[in-house]
Design a protein around this motif. Structure first.
Motif: not given
Length: 63
Positions: A4, A8-9, A11, A14, A17-18
């Motif tokens: 991070n 932005s965050y 990979k 992310r 998260h997904w």
């Protein structure tokens, strides 16, 4: 960019998260679809188990 940053965050964040989002959507879909099958139908039990597994994956990825 795996980490991070201030703007932005990364990979990894992310991806987690997904994965959590997919697990939550899967769990909700399974429990909703379960209502369309009569009691005693094997699909009802399968959907319940899929719901439980998706919830476990959410806990694993989220915590």
């Amino acid at each position: 960019m795996l980490k991070n940053t201030r703007h932005s965050y990364g990979k990894v964040a992310r991806l987690l998260h997904w994965l959590c989002a997919i697990a939550v959507i899967t769990a909700l879909a399974c429990i909703e679809l379960k209502g369309y099958f009569p009691k005693g139908d094997p699909w009802r039990g399968n959907l319940q188990m899929a719901h439980i597994q998706a919830s476990r994956h959410h806990r694993f990825f989220g915590w």
